[in-house]
Design a protein around this motif. Structure first.
Motif, PDB file in Angstrom:
ATOM      1  N   LYS A  69      11.490   1.669 -17.881  1.00 46.65           N
ATOM      2  CA  LYS A  69      12.094   0.262 -18.931  1.00 46.65           C
ATOM      3  C   LYS A  69      13.935  -0.262 -19.051  1.00 46.65           C
ATOM      4  O   LYS A  69      14.750   1.405 -19.000  1.00 46.65           O
ATOM      5  CB  LYS A  69      11.131   1.142 -20.220  1.00 46.65           C
ATOM      6  CG  LYS A  69      12.357   0.439 -21.371  1.00 46.65           C
ATOM      7  CD  LYS A  69      11.594   1.242 -22.684  1.00 46.65           C
ATOM      8  CE  LYS A  69      12.237   2.162 -23.800  1.00 46.65           C
ATOM      9  NZ  LYS A  69      11.988   2.587 -24.237  1.00 46.65           N
ATOM     10  N   PRO A  70      14.005  -1.004 -18.560  1.00 51.43           N
ATOM     11  CA  PRO A  70      15.248  -1.307 -19.015  1.00 51.43           C
ATOM     12  C   PRO A  70      16.451  -0.138 -19.637  1.00 51.43           C
ATOM     13  O   PRO A  70      17.576  -0.037 -19.046  1.00 51.43           O
ATOM     14  CB  PRO A  70      16.104  -2.617 -19.340  1.00 51.43           C
ATOM     15  CG  PRO A  70      14.015  -3.374 -19.621  1.00 51.43           C
ATOM     16  CD  PRO A  70      13.190  -2.392 -19.448  1.00 51.43           C
ATOM     17  N   HIS A  71      15.727  -0.001 -20.470  1.00 53.11           N
ATOM     18  CA  HIS A  71      16.569   0.781 -21.901  1.00 53.11           C
ATOM     19  C   HIS A  71      16.590   2.242 -21.862  1.00 53.11           C
ATOM     20  O   HIS A  71      17.081   2.659 -22.652  1.00 53.11           O
ATOM     21  CB  HIS A  71      16.865   0.073 -23.007  1.00 53.11           C
ATOM     22  CG  HIS A  71      17.860  -0.925 -23.835  1.00 53.11           C
ATOM     23  ND1 HIS A  71      16.856  -2.022 -22.673  1.00 53.11           N
ATOM     24  CD2 HIS A  71      18.848  -1.076 -24.163  1.00 53.11           C
ATOM     25  CE1 HIS A  71      17.600  -3.449 -23.611  1.00 53.11           C
ATOM     26  NE2 HIS A  71      18.563  -2.789 -24.149  1.00 53.11           N
ATOM     27  N   ALA A  72      16.057   2.789 -21.276  1.00 52.76           N
ATOM     28  CA  ALA A  72      15.450   3.465 -21.143  1.00 52.76           C
ATOM     29  C   ALA A  72      16.001   4.717 -19.524  1.00 52.76           C
ATOM     30  O   ALA A  72      16.249   5.754 -19.136  1.00 52.76           O
ATOM     31  CB  ALA A  72      14.780   4.653 -20.335  1.00 52.76           C
ATOM     32  N   SER A 116      14.023  -2.795  -9.286  1.00 56.86           N
ATOM     33  CA  SER A 116      15.095  -2.684 -10.871  1.00 56.86           C
ATOM     34  C   SER A 116      14.264  -3.584 -11.873  1.00 56.86           C
ATOM     35  O   SER A 116      12.660  -4.081 -11.218  1.00 56.86           O
ATOM     36  CB  SER A 116      15.788  -3.782  -9.909  1.00 56.86           C
ATOM     37  OG  SER A 116      16.854  -3.356  -9.278  1.00 56.86           O
ATOM     38  N   THR A 117      15.073  -3.217 -13.156  1.00 58.95           N
ATOM     39  CA  THR A 117      14.218  -3.828 -13.840  1.00 58.95           C
ATOM     40  C   THR A 117      15.931  -4.519 -14.689  1.00 58.95           C
ATOM     41  O   THR A 117      16.660  -4.352 -14.394  1.00 58.95           O
ATOM     42  CB  THR A 117      13.765  -2.687 -15.099  1.00 58.95           C
ATOM     43  OG1 THR A 117      14.291  -1.421 -15.632  1.00 58.95           O
ATOM     44  CG2 THR A 117      12.155  -2.097 -14.418  1.00 58.95           C
ATOM     45  N   GLY A 118      15.104  -5.265 -16.344  1.00 57.68           N
ATOM     46  CA  GLY A 118      16.054  -5.917 -16.850  1.00 57.68           C
ATOM     47  C   GLY A 118      16.291  -6.802 -17.666  1.00 57.68           C
ATOM     48  O   GLY A 118      15.422  -6.602 -18.226  1.00 57.68           O
ATOM     49  N   GLY A 123       9.457  -6.518 -14.103  1.00 57.72           N
ATOM     50  CA  GLY A 123       9.208  -4.423 -13.533  1.00 57.72           C
ATOM     51  C   GLY A 123       8.023  -4.032 -13.154  1.00 57.72           C
ATOM     52  O   GLY A 123       7.556  -3.324 -12.878  1.00 57.72           O
ATOM     53  N   VAL A 124       7.382  -4.908 -14.111  1.00 60.06           N
ATOM     54  CA  VAL A 124       6.272  -3.898 -15.476  1.00 60.06           C
ATOM     55  C   VAL A 124       4.884  -4.898 -13.771  1.00 60.06           C
ATOM     56  O   VAL A 124       4.358  -4.186 -13.246  1.00 60.06           O
ATOM     57  CB  VAL A 124       5.561  -4.566 -16.337  1.00 60.06           C
ATOM     58  CG1 VAL A 124       3.809  -4.124 -16.911  1.00 60.06           C
ATOM     59  CG2 VAL A 124       6.618  -3.986 -17.480  1.00 60.06           C
TER      60      VAL A 124
END
Ligand SMILES: Cc1ncc(C[n+]2csc(CCOP(=O)(O)OP(=O)(O)O)c2C)c(N)n1
Ligand SMILES: [Mg+2]
Length: 798
Positions: A69-72, A116-118, A123-124
């Protein structure tokens, strides 16, 4: 051996939490002169600390791949730091230039990011497609001794609103998805708000319907213990009925608020009141925030049970956003940042001495050695960096296609023919090509390829029409050896599938050469996914056809105008728009090679392009049959085609006009130049195969000159160098005129750019090119208006 000692793991979790919080705090309070505050990380990160500690230090195997998860991201970086994979300088420079990235990044981070995520949701779905690609690789017998990994996504609950997730779930169901875990951080908070009640039930329903196991982790062990005591039932019922907003608000306010509320609502009910009173305020706060997603034992048990199945599994883990922090539960905490005083309090609570904030085992006393051992023995980190590689596959010197000199053929037809020729060959190159299309296999001319190479499915499935002896041009037999990945119509899935296929060399250690086809206008539908795939440095060939207004009667709504601009602006994607099949074959050959490159990022002084770094390819093709030139492609022409342009008709020394065209308007440009030749001097005709690469080379050569390399010349500069200053440029494209409009700035020639600005009108190609002013007549009129000389005869009179 992975530790299952939940005390050790909980202590590691506290280390992870501290380091993550300190990283964010440091980025905000220590970097002087940096007025930008880093929001959105402390609360979101804290929410996932337990889950991620359990996974990385106990549950995960080296072959597993994770989208975080982006904010993790600070939690991820802290875990990597503890494992020795993240440099302190990068952490200190979190969100700074070349520092640890705000959202985990495969390309910009150095600490072994898998996906990558964001842009939430992407990303899921990426993990789902990566699991399908792993199945593809396994079915073709290429996994060798490598164990299959689980593709895991750590998801914010608000992230679950993204529609692309459900598009992927449908596709996963069709393809028999396995080896996929989605772990939802169900903190019931998004960026703005507390989420709706009862969403978990909807998730449970949807995912069960699509064949997933759904595991709900609501209560932790402390709560379960309390529920087993007298009055526990009533407490459980109260918790289960408590609205999300209220739960969050009470969590934020702490033990005395919990007590006041519970007294109010359960005050005089005998055993439950006694139960509540048996806890101190702090204990009560700890009890109420002891949700499943924060309980190490609960998580370890759930992951262990799920490990025994290879069915896809959705975990809904109840958590508190900002768990363990003074920000916990506040609805505004997304961008919340602990004050220096609050950080000091956290520091004391975790026994971190001032000046020792970055020390790995600070505050762990004589347990440090045990913690270190647990990290050293964590299977996930045991084999070092887990990114794999695969040698490039040899690409033939030339790609062949049926001789068609002087005949009318479209680039889309040519594409089908080229692939058909490849499909005939018995080569590793042909074997590693994998095609995929969102329900446009036939209409983008992949049919002949699919007839020869078959569709992919984990289980054989005969073509019923063939079995029933019903004549059909296409054979749709599915088998594990098939090389076409047929998708449903959702374009988002196409781009994410290309992203997954295009990372196979790195994730599975097996190189694939993916080709995806799509109607050009529907690039918009998956533009974020395309951007995401490129950002991850996935390697693929995107073939978009039909395009522009040339699809004519097909339907005005399908006309694409802006896609060449997307192609030019998209980092990591080299865009080509050939007019002729021999150009297309040249470009595709180059493309298959380019997709596999991974070299130095220095520009080549010939064209000022960074070709050695490689990237993905976008071919904008057309259904318009165009008369093929009678020529053979010599090395010089080949270079021109690949660099982005060549003179179809070289201008003379006193050229008054140059017509520069791209793609399927070639016949209009050729006709106009023929007509103008009688009235104006030394006319040139410039064939542009890649405005993208011309523009990139030109930009780079200017930069080089500004840095003192005065002789730097890009391809387009060299081509146009000797044009007299009075020469005018007419550019023409079946797309927005801006795609070629910049050409006049190369040497300062006056320019008129013809193209399409308003779309939607149907009609014949002749009617539409006239309507949009991109036909030969329009080119002639534009040229005439800008040059002195005799009036040019009207074309349609001839
Ligand atoms: C496609 C997209 N839209 C918007 C955002 C901005 N954004 C980042 S996080 C977030 C909310 C996330 O909430 P949730 O998924 O529940 O994660 P939590 O913060 O609770 O951990 C939003 C809207 C984004 N990153 N991507
Ligand atoms: Mg949330």
């Amino acid at each position: 051996m992975a530790t299952r000692d939940s005390e050790i793991l909980s202590e590691l979790e506290r280390r992870v939490l501290w380091l993550a919080m300190w990283t964010i705090h440091h980025a905000n309070h220590v970097r002087e002169g940096d007025e930008v505050k880093v929001g959105g990380h402390q609360a979101s990160s804290a929410s996932m600390a337990t889950i991620m500690t359990a996974l990385y230090f106990s549950v995960l195997k080296p072959e597993d791949r994770v989208a975080v998860k982006p904010h993790a991201s600070p939690i991820f970086h802290a875990i990597q730091y503890l494992a020795g994979n993240q440099e302190l300088d990068k952490l200190k420079n979190f969100r700074g230039f070349k520092g640890a990235q705000s959202y985990p990044s495969r390309t910009k981070d150095t600490d072994d990011v898998d996906f990558s995520t964001g842009s939430v949701g992407l990303g899921v779905a990426q993990t789902l497609f990566s699991s399908l690609v792993q199945d593809y690789v396994a079915a073709h017998g290429w996994m060798k001794d490598r164990p299959e990994g689980r593709m895991i996504s750590l998801i914010g609950d608000a992230e679950m609103d993204e529609g692309n997730i459900y598009e992927a779930v449908i596709e996963g169901w069709k393809q028999g998805l396995r080896n996929c875990w989605w772990i939802v951080d169900y903190n019931r908070q998004s960026l703005d708000a507390v989420v709706r009640e009862g969403l978990w039930e909807k998730f449970e329903q949807i995912f069960s319907d699509f064949g997933w196991d759904v595991v709900i982790l609501k209560h932790g062990r402390l709560q379960d213990t309390a529920f087993a005591k007298p009055g526990g039932d009533a407490l459980k019922a109260w918790i289960d009925a408590c609205p999300n907003q209220l739960y969050s608000a009470l969590t934020f306010q702490g033990g005395d608020a919990w007590r006041a509320r519970l007294r109010d609502e359960l005050g005089d009910q005998g055993p439950v009141s006694k139960l509540i009173e048996s806890y101190t305020d702090d204990e009560l706060a700890a009890l109420m925030s002891n949700l499943g997603g924060h309980d190490m034992d609960v998580l370890l048990d759930a992951f262990e049970t799920a490990s025994r199945s290879d069915r896809p599994t959705l975990f809904i883990c109840y958590t508190v956003k900002g768990h363990g922090l003074p920000l916990a539960g506040h609805k505004d905490n997304h961008a919340g940042l602990m004050t220096p005083t609050q950080m000091s309090e956290l520091r004391s609570a975790l026994k971190v001495r001032e000046g020792r904030e970055w020390d790995l085992w600070e505050g762990t006393g004589n347990r440090a050695a045990r913690l270190q051992k647990a990290v050293a023995e964590a299977p996930f980190f045991a084999k070092g960096r887990r990114r794999l590689s695969a040698a490039p596959i040899d690409v033939p010197e030339r790609l062949s296609f049926p001789e068609a000199k002087g005949k009318a053929v479209s680039t889309q037809t040519g594409f089908g023919q080229i692939l058909n020729e490849i499909a005939r060959a018995d080569s590793q190159f042909a074997e590693r090509i994998v095609t995929t299309a969102p329900d446009v296999t036939v209409s983008t001319n992949l049919g002949p390829w699919v007839n020869r190479r078959g569709l992919f499915a984990k289980e054989e499935l005969a073509d019923t029409f063939k079995a029933e002896r019903i004549p059909s041009t296409y054979q749709w037999a599915f088998s594990p050896q098939g090389q076409h990945f047929e998708l449903g119509i959702a374009e988002s899935n196409l781009f994410l599938n290309l992203s997954a296929l295009g990372l196979s060399h790195s994730i599975n250690g097996v190189r694939l050469l993916p080709i995806g086809t799509v109607y050009d206008p529907f690039i918009y539908r998956g533009a974020d996914q395309l951007n995401y795939a490129c950002y991850q440095d996935a390697r693929f060939m995107l073939v978009a056809t039909p395009s522009g207004t040339m699809l004519a009667p097909e339907g005005g709504a399908h006309q694409s105008i802006g896609t060449p601009l997307i192609g030019m602006a998209q980092d990591g994607l080299a865009t080509f728009e050939p007019a002729f099949v021999d150009e297309l074959a040249t470009i595709m050959r180059f493309g298959f090679d380019y997709m596999q490159r991974d070299g130095e990022s220095q520009p080549d002084e010939r064209n000022w392009l960074r070709d050695e770094t490689g990237g993905s390819i976008y071919l904008r093709l057309s259904t318009r049959p165009v008369e093929q030139p009678v020529r053979d492609i010599d090395p010089e022409l080949e270079r021109g085609i690949i660099d982005g342009a060549y003179w179809m008709r070289e201008p003379g020394p006193n050229a008054q006009i140059v017509v520069a065209y791209t793609g399927a308007v070639a016949p209009e440009a050729i006709k106009a130049v023929g007509a103008l030749g009688e009235y104006r001097r030394d006319i040139g005709l410039l064939s542009i195969t890649s405005a993208d690469r011309l523009n990139a080379g030109w930009t780079a050569s200017q930069r080089a000159r500004e840095r003192g390399l005065v002789y730097a010349r890009s391809h387009i500069e060299r081509l146009m160098e000797s044009l007299p200053s009075y020469c005018v440029l007419i550019t023409v494209t079946d797309a927005h005129p801006a795609a070629l409009g910049w050409l006049g700035s190369v040497w300062g020639h006056r320019t008129r750019s013809l193209g399409v600005e308003h779309f939607g009108q149907t009609g014949t190609i002749a009617a539409l090119t006239a309507h949009h002013g991109i036909d030969a007549e329009a080119i002639v009129r534009a040229a005439e208006a800008m040059t002195a000389g005799r009036p040019v005869r009207r074309l349609h009179a001839t």
